[in-house]
Design a protein around this motif. Structure first.
Motif, short mmCIF file in Angstrom:
data_model
loop_
_atom_site.label_atom_id
_atom_site.label_comp_id
_atom_site.label_asym_id
_atom_site.label_seq_id
_atom_site.Cartn_x
_atom_site.Cartn_y
_atom_site.Cartn_z
N GLY A 52 19.54 36.01 -10.56
CA GLY A 52 20.97 35.81 -10.76
C GLY A 52 21.37 34.34 -10.78
N VAL A 53 22.68 34.13 -10.72
CA VAL A 53 23.21 32.76 -10.80
C VAL A 53 22.72 31.93 -9.61
CG1 VAL A 53 25.33 31.38 -10.74
CG2 VAL A 53 25.28 33.52 -12.04
N THR A 54 22.73 32.53 -8.42
CA THR A 54 22.30 31.79 -7.23
C THR A 54 20.84 31.40 -7.32
OG1 THR A 54 23.72 33.37 -6.11
CG2 THR A 54 22.51 31.88 -4.71
N GLY A 55 20.03 32.33 -7.79
CA GLY A 55 18.59 32.05 -7.92
C GLY A 55 18.35 30.93 -8.93
N LEU A 56 19.08 30.97 -10.02
CA LEU A 56 18.90 29.92 -11.04
C LEU A 56 19.39 28.58 -10.51
CD1 LEU A 56 18.16 28.95 -13.86
CD2 LEU A 56 20.36 29.82 -14.70
N ALA A 57 20.53 28.60 -9.81
CA ALA A 57 21.04 27.34 -9.25
C ALA A 57 20.03 26.76 -8.25
CB ALA A 57 22.39 27.59 -8.57
N ASP A 58 19.44 27.61 -7.41
CA ASP A 58 18.43 27.12 -6.46
C ASP A 58 17.23 26.54 -7.22
OD1 ASP A 58 19.98 27.92 -4.40
OD2 ASP A 58 18.88 29.78 -3.97
N TYR A 59 16.83 27.23 -8.29
CA TYR A 59 15.68 26.77 -9.07
C TYR A 59 15.98 25.38 -9.66
CZ TYR A 59 11.90 26.59 -12.43
OH TYR A 59 10.79 26.19 -13.14
N LEU A 60 17.19 25.21 -10.19
CA LEU A 60 17.55 23.91 -10.80
C LEU A 60 17.48 22.80 -9.76
CD1 LEU A 60 20.61 24.94 -13.04
CD2 LEU A 60 18.20 24.77 -13.68
N LYS A 61 17.96 23.10 -8.55
CA LYS A 61 17.95 22.08 -7.49
C LYS A 61 16.52 21.80 -7.02
CE LYS A 61 22.23 23.74 -5.65
NZ LYS A 61 22.57 24.81 -4.75
N ASP A 62 15.80 22.89 -6.72
CA ASP A 62 14.44 22.74 -6.16
C ASP A 62 13.51 22.00 -7.11
OD1 ASP A 62 15.40 24.15 -4.06
OD2 ASP A 62 14.36 26.04 -4.54
N ASN A 63 13.72 22.20 -8.41
CA ASN A 63 12.82 21.60 -9.40
C ASN A 63 13.42 20.35 -10.05
OD1 ASN A 63 10.36 23.57 -9.75
ND2 ASN A 63 12.20 24.82 -9.44
#
Ligand code: NAP
Length: 251
Positions: A52-63
């Motif tokens: 979802g949106v939260t998972g994608l946002a976390d991915y963008l930050k983490d990477n």
């Protein structure tokens, strides 16, 4: 820059190859993992949803992603919506690469519908020979209809097929002559398609027009606004401009 490409189209693969060949940026290519026949790209590839949106946002930050290019299929609306929301939350650049939609040529008999669920009503109650090219996932609306279907799909559907269905496994590009021959052989009187806009699969539309067949066209889903381009070349230019702006900001 660290660039995340959301894939699922031939344009996504072309863009990935073009960016990788320049060796100027780190590219991560993302696929949903819904198909076994995805063609490989020469880049780091991740497979599966982000959550979802939260998972994608976390991915963008983490990477530490600097830019996202949404090159998903025009009907992958959920992923495109999530990309708009997650990049907004993370203040990451977003470009949507969307190939132009098909336009009805003069003399074509197109009947527009907004969703696949509306197709059976457009087909009517009289039994017909339908060439169904809307993909293997959206078969439920056709289960209770009186028509014969020629269903073309890249992979075998996991779901049961509607009764009286002939399954044809094939991947484009398809030629006009072959499309005319196929539709004639199967006595097709109606083509059902989503407005994917891909060159590789557009010959069926010319074939239907030449044969005087009705086309039921499922129009594209509405998407939230985003910066958009229509070609791989334009996406490459956007990356160049983003890089220049990034350099200007850092000096
Ligand atoms: P969708 O309904 O928009 O997305 C469903 C979920 O799949 C998304 O919420 C996301 O999961 C995940 N997802 C989709 N694309 C992804 C990607 N590139 N990378 C990582 N996760 C992704 O998409 P769909 O219509 O099922 O299409 C799935 C894939 O097939 C897309 O990549 C699309 O480009 C391709 N495709 C679709 C069609 C079509 O007609 N729909 C045709 C040809 C190819 P999370 O929420 O968990 O992140």
């Amino acid at each position: 820059m660290q660039i995340l490409i959301l894939g699922g189209t031939s344009e996504a693969r072309q863009l990935c190859r073009a960016l990788e060949s320049r060796r100027e940026h780190h590219i991560i290519f993302s696929l949903a993992g819904v198909t076994n026949s995805a063609l490989p790209v020469p880049a780091e590839t991740r497979i599966g949803g982000f959550g979802g949106v939260t998972g994608l946002a976390d991915y963008l930050k983490d990477n530490r992603i600097d830019a996202v290019i949404d090159a998903t299929h025009p009907f992958a609306a959920q992923m495109s919506r999530h990309a708009v929301e997650a990049t907004r939350v993370c203040a990451v650049k977003l470009l949507r690469l969307a190939r132009p939609a098909w336009q009805a040529p003069p003399g074509a008999r197109w009947h527009h519908v907004s969703t696949i669920a509306q197709v059976p009503a457009a087909l009517g109650d009289r039994p017909r020979h339908v060439f169904l090219t809307t993909g293997r996932k959206d078969l439920a609306p056709f289960m209770m209809t009186p028509h014969r279907y020629l269903l073309r799909s890249i992979e075998t559907p996991h779901l049961p097929l509607p009764p009286y269905t002939t399954l044809l496994l094939a991947r484009g590009p398809f030629s006009l002559d072959d499309e005319i021959a196929l539709m004639t052989q199967h006595r097709v009187d109606c083509l059902v398609t989503k407005n994917a806009g891909a060159d590789a699969t557009s010959a069926k539309l010319d074939a239907a027009r030449r044969l005087g067949l009705e086309v039921i066209m499922v129009d594209r889903p509405a998407l939230p606004p985003a910066q958009e381009c229509a070609s791989v070349e334009a996406a490459l230019e956007w990356v160049r401009q983003s890089e220049i702006q990034g350099i200007r900001r850092s000096v």
